[in-house]
Design a protein around this motif. Structure first.
Motif, short mmCIF file in Angstrom:
data_model
loop_
_atom_site.label_atom_id
_atom_site.label_comp_id
_atom_site.label_asym_id
_atom_site.label_seq_id
_atom_site.Cartn_x
_atom_site.Cartn_y
_atom_site.Cartn_z
N ALA A 215 3.49 11.51 -1.93
CA ALA A 215 2.47 10.80 -1.16
C ALA A 215 3.14 9.96 -0.07
N GLY A 216 2.35 9.58 0.92
CA GLY A 216 2.88 8.76 2.00
C GLY A 216 3.14 7.33 1.55
N ALA A 217 3.98 6.63 2.28
CA ALA A 217 4.35 5.27 1.92
C ALA A 217 3.15 4.33 1.91
N ASP A 218 2.12 4.64 2.71
CA ASP A 218 0.96 3.75 2.78
C ASP A 218 0.08 3.84 1.53
N ALA A 219 0.41 4.77 0.61
CA ALA A 219 -0.38 4.89 -0.62
C ALA A 219 -0.03 3.80 -1.63
N LEU A 220 1.08 3.09 -1.40
CA LEU A 220 1.51 2.05 -2.32
C LEU A 220 0.85 0.72 -1.93
N THR A 221 0.26 0.04 -2.90
CA THR A 221 -0.39 -1.24 -2.62
C THR A 221 0.65 -2.29 -2.22
N PRO A 222 0.26 -3.29 -1.44
CA PRO A 222 1.21 -4.35 -1.06
C PRO A 222 1.85 -5.03 -2.28
N GLU A 223 1.09 -5.21 -3.35
CA GLU A 223 1.62 -5.84 -4.56
C GLU A 223 2.75 -5.02 -5.16
N LEU A 224 2.53 -3.70 -5.26
CA LEU A 224 3.57 -2.86 -5.85
C LEU A 224 4.73 -2.64 -4.88
N ALA A 225 4.44 -2.65 -3.58
CA ALA A 225 5.53 -2.55 -2.60
C ALA A 225 6.47 -3.74 -2.74
N GLN A 226 5.91 -4.91 -2.99
CA GLN A 226 6.74 -6.11 -3.20
C GLN A 226 7.51 -5.98 -4.51
N ARG A 227 6.84 -5.50 -5.53
CA ARG A 227 7.49 -5.37 -6.85
C ARG A 227 8.62 -4.36 -6.81
N CYS A 228 8.46 -3.32 -6.02
CA CYS A 228 9.46 -2.25 -5.94
C CYS A 228 10.33 -2.37 -4.69
N ARG A 229 10.43 -3.56 -4.13
CA ARG A 229 11.12 -3.71 -2.85
C ARG A 229 12.59 -3.29 -2.90
N THR A 230 13.22 -3.40 -4.09
CA THR A 230 14.64 -3.05 -4.16
C THR A 230 14.89 -1.56 -3.97
#
Length: 239
Positions: A215-230
């Motif tokens: 899936a495209g990167a925009d499918a990830l919610t901002p909350e999970l993008a922060q959680r998975c930032r590493t």
């Protein structure tokens, strides 16, 4: 031991063309340079005895690039990979990652899991709903609704053998030398799973047909993008 030394020398010789000019008899191109990678990461990894050499063809380029950097820089440890990559530049590793991300791959046929109805229900809940009480997001929230991964750096969960999945979950839950010191949200999540849940997930996932693209990167919610930032910090790859 002799086979290990032979394998390592073969791999180093093949990728050495990234540092030194290739022989005039061997084309100096990426197709030639990555041949040592195929020694381990070939289609035969679908067979259980080779399951610990994971498939790299068709995985997100950002994910592959992260893994290469982690091995080279000591955040993950596997001696043959560390030796193989120690002199490779970021640019060259990006080329390798993008090369394998573009390779077509035929996924194996699903293997019907030997799970009870209750086990199946439990796994499907984790996969598509998560468990808010344990702060466990749905697996599909990060790995995509089709479970085929998410750009730029989250791998898919399908088309992988049971033995490999079980080993990966075990590594995340228990740490160990292979995992090194990677700060990763998956380790945090896996440690909240019970052993029974891990066993069921490793059996259930190979039972699903693998198809489609990450899936495209925009499918990830901002909350999970922060959680998975590493693991989403890849900016140098195009996909």
């Amino acid at each position: 031991m002799k086979f290990f030394i032979f394998l390592l020398l073969t791999m180093i010789t093949g990728l050495a063309s990234a540092v030194e000019p290739a022989s005039s008899k061997i084309p100096d191109n990426l197709d030639e340079r990555i041949k040592p990678c195929i020694i381990c990461h070939r289609d035969a990894d679908l067979i259980d005895r080779d399951a610990y050499f994971p498939r790299i063809a068709g995985k997100p380029a950002g994910y592959l690039y992260n893994q290469l950097r982690n091995f080279r820089d000591g955040r993950r440890f596997y001696q043959p990979m560390a030796i193989l990559l120690e002199n490779l530049s970021d640019e060259y590793m990006r080329e390798i990652a993008e090369y394998f991300a573009d390779q077509p791959y035929t996924h194996p046929e699903p293997v019907v899991p030997a799970l009870s109805p209750d086990e199946t229900k439990s796994v499907e809940t984790l996969m598509y709903s998560g468990d808010p009480e344990r702060d466990l997001p749905a697996c599909s929230a990060c790995h995509g609704e089709a479970l085929m991964g998410m750009q730029p750096a989250i791998p898919g969960l399908l088309g992988l053998p049971h033995a490999y999945l079980a080993a990966q979950f075990g590594g995340w839950r228990n740490g160990g030398i292979m995992r090194g010191q990677i700060p990763d949200c998956m380790s945090e999540i896996a440690k909240k799973l019970t052993q029974e849940e891990v066993n069921a997930l490793a059996l259930w996932l190979p039972g699903l047909p693998a198809s489609g693209q990450p899936a495209g990167a925009d499918a990830l919610t901002p909350e999970l993008a922060q959680r998975c930032r590493t693991i989403l910090s890849v900016k140098e790859v195009s996909r």
